[in-house]
Motif scaffolding. Structure first.
Motif, PDB file in Angstrom:
ATOM      1  N   SER A  43       0.807  -1.203   0.000  1.00 24.91           N
ATOM      2  CA  SER A  43       0.000   0.000   0.000  1.00 24.91           C
ATOM      3  C   SER A  43       0.849   1.266   0.000  1.00 24.91           C
ATOM      4  N   LEU A  44       0.173   2.380  -0.129  1.00 25.79           N
ATOM      5  CA  LEU A  44       0.805   3.692  -0.046  1.00 25.79           C
ATOM      6  C   LEU A  44       0.831   4.110   1.419  1.00 25.79           C
ATOM      7  N   MET A  45       2.026   4.319   1.933  1.00 24.19           N
ATOM      8  CA  MET A  45       2.164   4.699   3.323  1.00 24.19           C
ATOM      9  C   MET A  45       2.487   6.181   3.412  1.00 24.19           C
ATOM     10  N   LEU A  46       1.635   6.934   4.092  1.00 29.84           N
ATOM     11  CA  LEU A  46       1.873   8.368   4.252  1.00 29.84           C
ATOM     12  C   LEU A  46       3.079   8.573   5.143  1.00 29.84           C
ATOM     13  N   MET A  47       4.056   9.343   4.625  1.00 26.71           N
ATOM     14  CA  MET A  47       5.248   9.629   5.397  1.00 26.71           C
ATOM     15  C   MET A  47       5.126  10.971   6.107  1.00 26.71           C
ATOM     16  N   ALA A  48       4.728  11.977   5.338  1.00 22.56           N
ATOM     17  CA  ALA A  48       4.702  13.323   5.902  1.00 22.56           C
ATOM     18  C   ALA A  48       3.866  14.242   5.034  1.00 22.56           C
ATOM     19  N   THR A  49       3.497  15.332   5.642  1.00 22.04           N
ATOM     20  CA  THR A  49       2.753  16.384   4.953  1.00 22.04           C
ATOM     21  C   THR A  49       3.606  17.634   4.984  1.00 22.04           C
ATOM     22  N   SER A  50       3.923  18.163   3.817  1.00 24.53           N
ATOM     23  CA  SER A  50       4.747  19.371   3.771  1.00 24.53           C
ATOM     24  C   SER A  50       3.850  20.576   3.549  1.00 24.53           C
ATOM     25  N   ASN A  51       4.175  21.648   4.236  1.00 24.39           N
ATOM     26  CA  ASN A  51       3.405  22.881   4.163  1.00 24.39           C
ATOM     27  C   ASN A  51       4.322  24.025   3.759  1.00 24.39           C
ATOM     28  N   GLU A  52       3.895  24.773   2.774  1.00 19.87           N
ATOM     29  CA  GLU A  52       4.706  25.883   2.282  1.00 19.87           C
ATOM     30  C   GLU A  52       5.017  26.861   3.392  1.00 19.87           C
ATOM     31  N   GLY A  53       6.299  27.125   3.585  1.00 17.27           N
ATOM     32  CA  GLY A  53       6.729  28.122   4.559  1.00 17.27           C
ATOM     33  C   GLY A  53       6.764  27.666   6.001  1.00 17.27           C
ATOM     34  N   SER A  54       6.490  26.414   6.261  1.00 15.81           N
ATOM     35  CA  SER A  54       6.550  25.926   7.644  1.00 15.81           C
ATOM     36  C   SER A  54       7.093  24.502   7.676  1.00 15.81           C
ATOM     37  N   LYS A  55       7.290  23.997   8.884  1.00 19.43           N
ATOM     38  CA  LYS A  55       7.854  22.654   9.021  1.00 19.43           C
ATOM     39  C   LYS A  55       6.862  21.581   8.584  1.00 19.43           C
ATOM     40  N   ALA A  56       7.425  20.505   8.074  1.00 17.49           N
ATOM     41  CA  ALA A  56       6.578  19.388   7.654  1.00 17.49           C
ATOM     42  C   ALA A  56       6.051  18.641   8.880  1.00 17.49           C
ATOM     43  N   ASN A  70      11.357  19.824   2.361  1.00 17.50           N
ATOM     44  CA  ASN A  70      11.410  21.274   2.235  1.00 17.50           C
ATOM     45  C   ASN A  70      10.317  21.719   1.280  1.00 17.50           C
ATOM     46  N   HIS A  71       9.610  22.743   1.672  1.00 21.48           N
ATOM     47  CA  HIS A  71       8.522  23.251   0.825  1.00 21.48           C
ATOM     48  C   HIS A  71       8.692  24.757   0.761  1.00 21.48           C
ATOM     49  N   ALA A  72       9.689  25.179  -0.022  1.00 21.71           N
ATOM     50  CA  ALA A  72      10.110  26.573  -0.017  1.00 21.71           C
ATOM     51  C   ALA A  72       9.219  27.500  -0.818  1.00 21.71           C
ATOM     52  N   SER A  73       8.470  26.947  -1.749  1.00 20.77           N
ATOM     53  CA  SER A  73       7.607  27.801  -2.561  1.00 20.77           C
ATOM     54  C   SER A  73       6.250  27.141  -2.745  1.00 20.77           C
ATOM     55  N   LEU A  74       5.321  27.868  -3.316  1.00 21.62           N
ATOM     56  CA  LEU A  74       3.970  27.344  -3.497  1.00 21.62           C
ATOM     57  C   LEU A  74       3.899  26.271  -4.578  1.00 21.62           C
ATOM     58  N   THR A  75       4.992  26.110  -5.327  1.00 20.98           N
ATOM     59  CA  THR A  75       4.945  25.131  -6.415  1.00 20.98           C
ATOM     60  C   THR A  75       5.968  24.015  -6.279  1.00 20.98           C
ATOM     61  N   LEU A  76       6.831  24.064  -5.284  1.00 25.15           N
ATOM     62  CA  LEU A  76       7.896  23.082  -5.188  1.00 25.15           C
ATOM     63  C   LEU A  76       8.035  22.521  -3.785  1.00 25.15           C
ATOM     64  N   SER A  77       8.037  21.191  -3.704  1.00 22.96           N
ATOM     65  CA  SER A  77       8.314  20.492  -2.455  1.00 22.96           C
ATOM     66  C   SER A  77       9.376  19.441  -2.750  1.00 22.96           C
ATOM     67  N   THR A  78      10.336  19.295  -1.834  1.00 23.74           N
ATOM     68  CA  THR A  78      11.388  18.312  -2.054  1.00 23.74           C
ATOM     69  C   THR A  78      11.501  17.360  -0.862  1.00 23.74           C
ATOM     70  N   LEU A  79      11.864  16.122  -1.185  1.00 26.67           N
ATOM     71  CA  LEU A  79      12.131  15.100  -0.177  1.00 26.67           C
ATOM     72  C   LEU A  79      13.564  14.646  -0.368  1.00 26.67           C
ATOM     73  N   THR A  80      14.377  14.754   0.669  1.00 25.95           N
ATOM     74  CA  THR A  80      15.756  14.291   0.603  1.00 25.95           C
ATOM     75  C   THR A  80      15.924  13.090   1.518  1.00 25.95           C
ATOM     76  N   VAL A  81      16.333  11.984   0.920  1.00 26.98           N
ATOM     77  CA  VAL A  81      16.637  10.790   1.700  1.00 26.98           C
ATOM     78  C   VAL A  81      18.112  10.882   2.053  1.00 26.98           C
ATOM     79  N   THR A  82      18.420  11.118   3.309  1.00 27.89           N
ATOM     80  CA  THR A  82      19.795  11.336   3.715  1.00 27.89           C
ATOM     81  C   THR A  82      20.474  10.015   4.081  1.00 27.89           C
ATOM     82  N   SER A  83      21.761   9.929   3.722  1.00 26.49           N
ATOM     83  CA  SER A  83      22.553   8.739   4.023  1.00 26.49           C
ATOM     84  C   SER A  83      21.734   7.474   3.733  1.00 26.49           C
TER      85      SER A  83
END
Lengths: 113, 111
Positions: A43-56, A70-83
């Motif tokens: 299934s699709l597992m919800l990881m997080a909800t990103s909100n423009e200009g605030s913490k996810a 990171n959701h720095a603008s109204l049109t772009l959200s990014t997910l970084t998988v670290t290490s």
């Protein structure tokens, strides 16, 4: 439906590297973007909800330091998988709502060697 | 958060027969229930949805029913065709506007 552009579609990386996945809303602005993870035939597992200009907002059990959103603008959200490690290999997909309907990006298949 | 259960996990039907997939949810405050179809390697596509103030909705060969008291909803596909073969997911929108998905049903329509 609404247009969500997600890149890259596929990425193969070595263990220990970080991978960034981008989701762009091409038609309507997206103040909120949802990030999901999907294992093969699962299934699709919800990881997080990103909100423009605030913490996810992360779901229980999801490491926020591991999956940076990171959701720095109204049109772009990014997910970084670290290490990244092999257990992070999965299909990651973003989604946004328009008139309460949820529309998905095309997804990113991540394979960590 | 919301907990959505879905049955069956796999379903095989003969072409032309009907297919029914059932879901239950836990949060009585959930008020919107979409269904998605996902083909192999592709994004889930919204096929039909229903709001909590409606008991049934139909769109050609696809219908969805909702029993809010029992907290369950179902997808009905009539006159199935081979191109209906895919994985189907139900979902419920929780109070925080997040969407929680069922475990999926792999539907195979046998020609």
């Amino acid at each position: 439906g609404a247009v969500v552009s997600q890149h890259p579609s596929r990425v193969i990386c070595k263990s220990g590297t970080s991978v960034k996945i981008e989701c762009r809303s091409l038609d309507f602005q997206a103040t909120t973007m949802f990030w999901y993870r999907q294992f093969p035939k699962k299934s699709l597992m919800l990881m997080a909800t990103s909100n423009e200009g605030s913490k996810a907002t992360y779901e229980q059990g999801v490491e926020k330091d591991k999956f940076l959103i990171n959701h720095a603008s109204l049109t772009l959200s990014t997910l970084t998988v670290t290490s990244a490690h092999p257990e992070d290999s999965s299909f990651y997909i973003c989604g946004k709502t328009v008139d309460e309907k949820l529309f998905f990006g095309s997804g990113t298949q991540l394979s960590v060697l | 958060g919301e907990n959505v259960e879905q049955h069956p996990s796999t379903l095989s039907v003969q072409e032309g027969d009907s297919a029914v997939i059932k879901c239950t949810y836990s949060d009585s405050a959930s008020n919107y229930f979409p269904w998605y179809k996902q083909e192999l390697g592709k994004r889930p596509q919204l096929i039909i949805d229903i709001r909590s103030n409606v008991g049934e909705k139909k769109d050609q060969r696809i219908a969805v029913t909702l029993n809010k008291t029992a907290k369950h909803f179902s997808l009905h596909i009539t006159e199935t065709q081979p191109e209906d073969s895919a994985v189907y997911f139900c979902a419920a929108r929780g109070t925080g506007n997040q969407f929680y998905f069922g475990t999926g049903t792999s539907l195979t329509v046998i020609p």
